[in-house]
Motif scaffolding. Structure first.
Motif, short mmCIF file in Angstrom:
data_model
loop_
_atom_site.label_atom_id
_atom_site.label_comp_id
_atom_site.label_asym_id
_atom_site.label_seq_id
_atom_site.Cartn_x
_atom_site.Cartn_y
_atom_site.Cartn_z
N ILE A 1 0.85 -1.18 0.00
CA ILE A 1 0.00 0.00 0.00
C ILE A 1 0.89 1.23 0.00
O ILE A 1 1.83 1.34 0.79
CB ILE A 1 -0.93 0.02 1.23
CG1 ILE A 1 -1.98 -1.10 1.11
CG2 ILE A 1 -1.63 1.37 1.37
CD1 ILE A 1 -2.86 -1.25 2.34
N PHE A 2 0.60 2.16 -0.90
CA PHE A 2 1.36 3.41 -1.00
C PHE A 2 0.39 4.56 -0.74
O PHE A 2 -0.62 4.70 -1.44
CB PHE A 2 1.97 3.57 -2.39
CG PHE A 2 2.76 2.37 -2.85
CD1 PHE A 2 4.12 2.28 -2.58
CD2 PHE A 2 2.15 1.35 -3.55
CE1 PHE A 2 4.85 1.18 -3.00
CE2 PHE A 2 2.87 0.24 -3.97
CZ PHE A 2 4.22 0.15 -3.69
N ASP A 3 0.67 5.38 0.29
CA ASP A 3 -0.22 6.51 0.55
C ASP A 3 0.25 7.74 -0.24
O ASP A 3 1.23 7.68 -0.99
CB ASP A 3 -0.34 6.81 2.05
CG ASP A 3 0.97 7.28 2.68
OD1 ASP A 3 1.87 7.74 1.94
OD2 ASP A 3 1.11 7.19 3.92
N ASN A 4 -0.43 8.85 -0.05
CA ASN A 4 -0.12 10.05 -0.82
C ASN A 4 1.01 10.87 -0.22
O ASN A 4 1.35 11.94 -0.73
CB ASN A 4 -1.37 10.95 -0.93
CG ASN A 4 -2.44 10.32 -1.81
OD1 ASN A 4 -2.15 9.50 -2.67
ND2 ASN A 4 -3.69 10.73 -1.60
N TYR A 5 1.61 10.35 0.87
CA TYR A 5 2.64 11.11 1.57
C TYR A 5 4.02 10.45 1.46
O TYR A 5 4.93 10.75 2.21
CB TYR A 5 2.25 11.30 3.04
CG TYR A 5 0.84 11.80 3.19
CD1 TYR A 5 0.51 13.11 2.85
CD2 TYR A 5 -0.16 10.96 3.65
CE1 TYR A 5 -0.80 13.57 2.96
CE2 TYR A 5 -1.47 11.42 3.78
CZ TYR A 5 -1.78 12.72 3.43
OH TYR A 5 -3.07 13.18 3.54
N GLY A 6 4.14 9.51 0.53
CA GLY A 6 5.44 8.87 0.30
C GLY A 6 5.71 7.67 1.18
O GLY A 6 6.84 7.15 1.18
N ASN A 7 4.72 7.22 1.93
CA ASN A 7 4.91 6.07 2.81
C ASN A 7 4.49 4.77 2.12
O ASN A 7 3.57 4.77 1.29
CB ASN A 7 4.09 6.24 4.10
CG ASN A 7 4.52 7.46 4.89
OD1 ASN A 7 5.64 7.54 5.37
ND2 ASN A 7 3.62 8.44 4.98
N ARG A 8 5.16 3.70 2.47
CA ARG A 8 4.87 2.39 1.90
C ARG A 8 4.62 1.39 3.03
O ARG A 8 5.37 1.34 4.00
CB ARG A 8 6.07 1.91 1.06
CG ARG A 8 5.86 0.55 0.42
CD ARG A 8 7.17 -0.04 -0.09
NE ARG A 8 7.98 -0.58 1.00
CZ ARG A 8 9.10 -0.07 1.45
NH1 ARG A 8 9.62 1.01 0.90
NH2 ARG A 8 9.77 -0.61 2.45
N ASN B 1 12.63 1.03 -6.65
CA ASN B 1 13.79 1.49 -7.43
C ASN B 1 13.47 2.81 -8.14
O ASN B 1 14.21 3.25 -9.02
CB ASN B 1 14.23 0.42 -8.44
CG ASN B 1 13.13 0.03 -9.41
OD1 ASN B 1 12.20 0.80 -9.65
ND2 ASN B 1 13.22 -1.16 -9.97
N ILE B 2 12.36 3.43 -7.75
CA ILE B 2 11.99 4.76 -8.22
C ILE B 2 11.79 5.64 -6.99
O ILE B 2 11.52 5.15 -5.89
CB ILE B 2 10.70 4.73 -9.08
CG1 ILE B 2 9.57 4.00 -8.35
CG2 ILE B 2 10.95 4.10 -10.43
CD1 ILE B 2 8.25 3.95 -9.12
N SER B 3 11.93 6.95 -7.18
CA SER B 3 11.88 7.83 -6.01
C SER B 3 10.49 7.98 -5.41
O SER B 3 10.34 8.25 -4.22
CB SER B 3 12.42 9.22 -6.39
OG SER B 3 11.65 9.77 -7.46
N ASN B 4 9.47 7.78 -6.24
CA ASN B 4 8.09 7.93 -5.77
C ASN B 4 7.19 7.04 -6.61
O ASN B 4 7.43 6.85 -7.80
CB ASN B 4 7.65 9.39 -5.87
CG ASN B 4 6.35 9.67 -5.13
OD1 ASN B 4 5.30 9.17 -5.49
ND2 ASN B 4 6.45 10.45 -4.06
N ILE B 5 6.15 6.51 -6.00
CA ILE B 5 5.23 5.61 -6.70
C ILE B 5 4.59 6.32 -7.89
O ILE B 5 4.15 5.67 -8.86
CB ILE B 5 4.14 5.09 -5.71
CG1 ILE B 5 3.36 3.92 -6.35
CG2 ILE B 5 3.20 6.20 -5.31
CD1 ILE B 5 4.18 2.71 -6.63
N LYS B 6 4.53 7.65 -7.87
CA LYS B 6 3.93 8.41 -8.97
C LYS B 6 4.71 8.26 -10.27
O LYS B 6 4.18 8.57 -11.35
CB LYS B 6 3.84 9.89 -8.59
CG LYS B 6 2.88 10.16 -7.44
CD LYS B 6 2.81 11.63 -7.10
CE LYS B 6 1.83 11.88 -5.95
NZ LYS B 6 1.74 13.32 -5.60
N TYR B 7 5.94 7.76 -10.18
CA TYR B 7 6.76 7.58 -11.38
C TYR B 7 6.67 6.16 -11.95
O TYR B 7 7.35 5.84 -12.93
CB TYR B 7 8.22 7.93 -11.08
CG TYR B 7 8.40 9.37 -10.62
CD1 TYR B 7 7.96 10.42 -11.41
CD2 TYR B 7 8.98 9.66 -9.39
CE1 TYR B 7 8.11 11.73 -10.99
CE2 TYR B 7 9.14 10.96 -8.95
CZ TYR B 7 8.69 12.00 -9.77
OH TYR B 7 8.83 13.31 -9.34
#
Length: 214
Positions: free
Chosen positions: A119-126, A138-144
């Protein structure tokens, strides 16, 4: 008399030869017809068996995907998970992690073919639960992630992707089918994060082996 007897013998021999010849031709033709009919029956039987095999495999695969889809609805509707990923300030991070992990472990126990849930929230937590170990992006943020925009556009409807788990380090050689969907708030319906459920390819191989053994 000898000449007539000789002629009769010649005719008898000729008739015998002709009879044997016709009999041989009949036997050969019968064998050819039998072989062709047998081959046709065998081909039809194999085609029927292949069709039944594919249908059984398709049915078992559908059951897995349908179960995971139903399970994903339970996860995104879980009150603890909703509360944790809604908490922007992370006042009790360790407790929150424990809450989510407990729910995910229960889901994986109920569905042994699931390899991992993240689960990935909108604040960068996993948050996650993995049969191997919790993996690092292996990416800086799930948005990528290459599939992120498509999943966002679905606005809560699930998407299945092959090897979406390759966003994690060390996962390039692990094949998986991944269910992805936006987690919307049950209060105001705003987007709060992304759910990823990874099904190992071994689950589908196991289905094929079970059908072969039946």
């Amino acid at each position: 008399m000898n000449i007539r007897r000789y002629a009769d013998q010649k005719i008898s021999i000729k008739l015998s030869i002709m009879y044997v010849g016709f009999l041989s031709i009949s036997i050969i033709l019968s064998l050819i017809i039998y072989i062709n009919i047998s081959r046709h029956i065998l081909i039809e039987k194999n085609n029927s068996m292949n069709t039944e095999y594919l249908y059984a495999l398709e049915n078992k695969t559908y059951n897995i995907l349908d179960s995971v889809s139903n399970g994903s609805r339970m996860i995104i509707g879980n009150n603890d998970i909703q509360e944790v990923i809604r908490d922007e300030h992370r006042s009790q991070l360790a407790t929150n992690q424990s809450k989510i992990t407990k729910g995910l472990v229960y889901m994986m126990q109920a569905m042994p073919y699931i390899q991992s849930i993240y689960i990935f929230d909108n604040y960068g937590n996993r948050y996650g639960c993995d049969k191997d170990y919790i993996k690092t992006l292996n990416i800086s943020n799930i948005k990528y992630a290459p599939w992120y925009e498509e999943v966002k556009e679905k606005d809560g409807y699930f998407v299945y992707k092959l090897n979406a788990n390759h966003i994690f380090m060390g996962n390039k050689n692990e094949n998986a089918v991944s269910l992805l969907r936006v987690i919307n708030s049950t209060v105001d319906f705003r987007s709060m994060g992304i759910l990823m459920i990874n099904i190992s390819e071994n689950a589908f191989k196991s289905n094929s082996e079970k059908i072969d053994s039946e």
